[in-house]
Design an enzyme around this catalytic site. Structure first.
Site, PDB file in Angstrom:
ATOM      1  N   ARG A  31     -19.205 -18.022 -25.031  1.00 21.25           N
ATOM      2  CA  ARG A  31     -19.376 -17.002 -23.997  1.00 21.25           C
ATOM      3  C   ARG A  31     -20.620 -16.152 -24.233  1.00 21.25           C
ATOM      4  NH1 ARG A  31     -16.039 -14.729 -20.386  1.00 21.25           N
ATOM      5  NH2 ARG A  31     -14.196 -15.644 -21.341  1.00 21.25           N
ATOM      6  N   GLU A  92      -7.474 -26.427 -16.991  1.00 20.58           N
ATOM      7  CA  GLU A  92      -8.610 -26.269 -16.095  1.00 20.58           C
ATOM      8  C   GLU A  92      -9.350 -27.594 -15.935  1.00 20.58           C
ATOM      9  OE1 GLU A  92     -10.812 -22.241 -15.958  1.00 20.58           O
ATOM     10  OE2 GLU A  92     -12.137 -23.574 -17.090  1.00 20.58           O
TER      11      GLU A  92
END
Length: 881
Positions: A31, A92
């Site tokens: 991230r 996901e």
């Protein structure tokens, strides 16, 4: 938001994507480094990118995230070291792979992990999945394993520590792929009111059967105006995401008239599909070969719009037997014969006209912006619909013409702003005072009595319509336009199309700086009295009349019209045109009919980067005095063309050309005064005859430019500061002067040279600096002999000379002896940004021994053929000092 992307949906206009890119990643791994950098790079490039910073994490994917995945064009999955340890990431991934069936692109990025480790679930991936099997349903874990394996077989990107490229370069590579993908997945505008489109698109989709293998070619056949192009755009939007590459190529019939037009179509097709803006095609056969070689391995969707001859398809696709399996080729045409030539297995869809119900709906929408017509128009509407006979284009045009009794507020505002009448505040005040109204569709209207009163006020301004502030009656407008010979629409920002003009007496038409002007009506090409037509700096201009028969036209200015690629055909009655300016336009070729312009004296073609060659008929322009073209080649004359080419350009005085493909002979340019060569590879000698002089150019200086000024001086310029060996002499500048001695006869060889260098950048990019050069003999007052003007040049060498007879005349009037002192002086006209690095004179003097007559002959020399009556120089009054 309840929008879903559904492949089998009934509407042709599927919802546009909410996001360009969706990022799936393991937060704790990437991230704040790789994924964060990739996200900001995508945003900087203008891509609407989804990243789930604000969503709550949990075991199951939220509804918001599911929608974001479904409504994203490109799905990027960043596989990192601890990706498989997150059940969220795995769920996901499963959802993302399901979206591959919805025409979305999935790009896996393997960041510091080996794709085989992901595929085989080895290392940390294997450990994480083994731990998941202890906590979760085995079927669930098996679906995760299958998803990981499936993802590794997709085309993607891999980055490892120690690889040759940096992270920045790696991210740029990903951005490039996304840019290419999004440009090929942009939907086309279909229609404002797509009535009747759905059913026709569904029928075509069944014929195409995009799920099957093999190649299918489909012809969409129908009358002009029946909606072939509209339907083709709709089918393109519906299915383009199912192919590796896709493109909708428009206006094929219109652009296939010339070889350059065909090449342009080939270049457009290749560059748009391959995303290579620098790709160029040399000729049509080469273009066909490139298209076949570069696209034969791609599952392709290609739509060729508006084809009327088979060879137009052949010039783009060759034999049509090379497409990759799964490709679909669609051709729209009015000619059934074109479709039959596609082969025995071709498919045909003939577009049906609108039925009565569809026609009523389309007409009502265009006329009233609603499906229900006004009662007082219902009978008229029936008559119009019957007249239009189910053609959508006719219904659209007639309906739009009848749309309401008022005008659109934005339209009125734009007109009044052009007249500097500040309408935005004014319209608001009129609305407040109930003098005008604006309905819910933005249509502005006024009561008839108020309108009549306003017109009466304007009529009282003057008895003559031309002196009034406004004109609205047709009769008044006709009187003004036919009486006044000039129509000036320069700087009209709202002018997009010049419509038909019935102004028979128009002599001057000014349309310069109409930046939004796109097209000019055919009627303008037949104005018999038009003498001057100015279209310079029309940035958007694309279409002129196809034919020009302007019998009185003397000047046509199309300077700086970069979008204009096709120049009209010229009628043989256009005999009066003297000046044609096309510099910095986008034209690709001059028509052969340019040879009809027999009175043309000046032709400007500088900066026409699409123009490669000049046509043979250019030699028919026997009155041409000035020709400027720094991008095109001038081919050698041919003796067999109407008996004219053997004479070349008998009137040409100034030639600025990029390249000459032949040795220049005196007979080609018998009275040439000025020559500027931008890219010529001619070596050796340029001979000039007649009233001019012999000019010899050193082969090493051919990168430069040569000028011959009118009359009595010649100049030669090269972009260097090195003095050529043949020119160098012992007479160098000292201070601001150069001196030497001559006998009773002024030498035949005499050339002054200066080498300049840019010392500092000029404070003004448009500044010009002049160096004035003077000559004095035996102390008599200085005589001005030349002015050297420097603009944005950097390093420059100037060489110039004056007429030998004029110089001898000066010597004769200065009390000559056996030993005469000659001095050349110079001075700047203002403070200059250039440095004069070196100056000198090449001359056959009596003060220095001459080493070689060969070297002397290489200097710039002037030998006059003028009579004594033409020896007057613009001399200052002389005095002894």
């Amino acid at each position: 938001m309840a929008l879903q992307i559904n492949e089998g949906g009934s509407s042709f206009s599927t919802a546009r994507h909410m996001y360009d890119v969706f990022l799936s990643f393991r937060g704790e791994d990437t991230r704040y480094n790789f994924t964060g950098h990739l996200y900001h790079a995508l945003c900087d490039k203008g891509f609407n990118t989804f990243i789930d910073d604000n969503l709550q994490r949990g075991e199951e994917i939220s509804t918001e995230l599911l929608k974001a995945i479904e409504l994203s064009m490109i799905l990027i999955v960043v596989f990192s070291e601890n990706f498989a340890s997150s059940t969220w990431c795995l769920n996901e991934l499963v959802k993302i792979l399901e979206c591959k069936n919805f025409d979305q692109l999935i790009l896996p990025v393997f960041y510091k992990v080996n794709p085989s480790e992901v595929r085989k679930q080895e290392g940390k991936f294997g450990i994480a999945l083994t731990e998941h099997e202890e906590k979760h349903n085995k079927d669930k874990v098996q679906s995760w394993r299958a998803a990981l394996t499936k993802a590794t077989y997709l085309v993607g990107f891999s980055y490892k520590d120690g690889c040759f490229e940096s992270k920045t370069q790696f991210i740029k590579k990903i951005i490039k792929e996304i840019s290419s993908t999004t440009s090929n997945r942009t939907q086309l505008f279909v229609a404002k009111y797509p009535v009747g489109i759905d059913s026709r698109v569904e029928e075509i989709e069944l014929l195409l059967d995009t799920k099957s293998n093999g190649v299918r070619m489909l012809g969409i056949l129908g009358l002009g105006g029946v909606g072939k192009t509209t339907i083709a755009k709709a089918i393109y939007n519906r299915i383009f995401g199912r192919f590796d590459r896709s493109y909708f190529l428009e206006n094929i019939r219109e652009k296939s008239w010339t070889t350059n037009g065909i090449i342009q179509l080939q270049e457009t097709l290749l560059s748009m599909i391959l995303q290579d803006t620098y790709l160029k095609v040399d000729n049509v056969p080469k273009g066909i070969e490139l298209i076949m070689d570069r696209l034969c391995h791609t599952r392709l969707l290609l739509i060729l719009d508006d084809v009327d001859e088979w060879n137009q398809i052949e010039n783009l696709l060759g034999s049509c037997d090379w497409f990759s399996s799964g490709s679909r080729i669609i051709i729209t045409t009015r000619d059934k014969q074109v479709v039959t030539t596609l082969g025995k297995d071709h498919l045909v869809y003939e577009v049906k006209k609108l039925n009565q119900c569809e026609a009523h709906e389309l007409f009502r929408l265009h006329t009233f912006q609603m499906n229900k017509p006004r009662e007082d128009y219902s009978e008229v509407a029936k008559q119009i619909i019957h007249y239009a006979n189910g053609l959508p284009l006719a219904l659209k045009i007639i309906g739009s013409d009848l749309c309401g009794k008022g005008f659109e507020k934005d339209y009125v505002t734009n007109i009044l702003e052009t007249c500097n009448l500040y309408p935005r505040d004014g319209i608001c005040k009129l609305i407040d005072k109930c003098l005008i109204t604006v309905n819910q569709w933005g249509i502005l209207s006024m009561h008839d009595l108020l309108q009549q009163m306003g017109r009466e006020i304007v009529q009282q301004e003057s008895e003559n319509p031309e002196n009034r502030s406004r004109i609205w009656f047709y009769e008044d407008a006709y009187e003004v336009l036919t009486r006044n010979m000039t129509l000036d629409l320069s700087f009209c920002r709202e002018l997009v199309t010049v419509h038909e003009l019935c102004v028979t007496n128009l002599e001057t038409l000014k349309l310069s700086y109409c930046y939004e002007l796109v097209s000019v009506h055919e009627s303008i090409g037949f104005l018999d009295r038009l003498r001057k037509w100015d279209l310079k700096n029309c940035d958007s201009l694309q279409n002129l009349p196809n034919n020009l028969r302007l019998k009185s036209l003397e000047e046509l200015n199309l300077f700086a019209c970069p979008m204009l690629e096709k120049f009209p055909n010229i009628h043989q009655e256009m005999k009066r045109l003297k000046k044609l300016e096309l510099s910095y336009s986008g034209i690709r070729e001059l028509p052969s009919s340019i040879g009809y312009l027999t009175q043309l004296t000046e032709l400007g073609l500088n900066g026409c980067h699409n123009l490669r060659d000049l046509p043979d008929s250019i030699y028919k322009l026997q009155m041409l005095e000035v020709l400027r073209s720094n991008t095109a080649k001038l081919r050698p004359p041919c003796n067999s063309f109407d008996g004219l080419f053997e004479y070349g350009f008998p009137s040409l005085r100034k030639l600025c050309i990029n390249e000459l493909e032949f040795w220049m002979k005196p007979s080609y340019f018998p009275i040439l005064k000025a020559l500027k060569l931008f890219g010529s590879d001619i070596i050796g000698e340029i001979l000039c005859e007649g009233e001019r002089s012999d000019i010899f150019v050193d082969p090493r200086s051919l990168i430069g430019e040569f000028f011959g000024d009118e009359g009595e001086k010649r100049s030669f310029i090269v972009p260097i500061t090195e003095i050529p060996r043949w020119l160098n002499s012992k007479h160098q500048s000292v201070g601001n002067s150069i001196s030497f001695h001559v006998g009773h006869k002024f030498p035949n060889v005499f050339a002054v040279y200066f080498a300049f260098g840019l010392e500092k950048h000029p404070f003004d990019d448009f500044a010009h600096y002049a160096l004035n050069v003077y000559l004095s003999i035996n102390g008599f007052e200085e005589v001005w002999i030349n002015e050297i003007v420097l603009g944005d040049d950097s390093d420059t060498l100037w060489v110039f000379s004056r007429s030998h007879l004029k110089l001898q005349k000066l010597l004769n009037e200065s009390n000559p002896s056996d030993y005469n002192h000659i001095e050349v002086t110079y001075e700047w006209d203002l403070e200059c940004s250039f440095e004069l690095r070196r100056g000198g004179v090449k001359v056959e003097c009596i003060c220095c021994p001459q080493k070689s007559s060969i070297l002397s002959s290489m200097a710039l020399t002037l030998v006059d053929y003028d009579s004594d009556s033409n020896l007057n120089l613009p001399l200052k009054k002389r005095r002894k000092y």
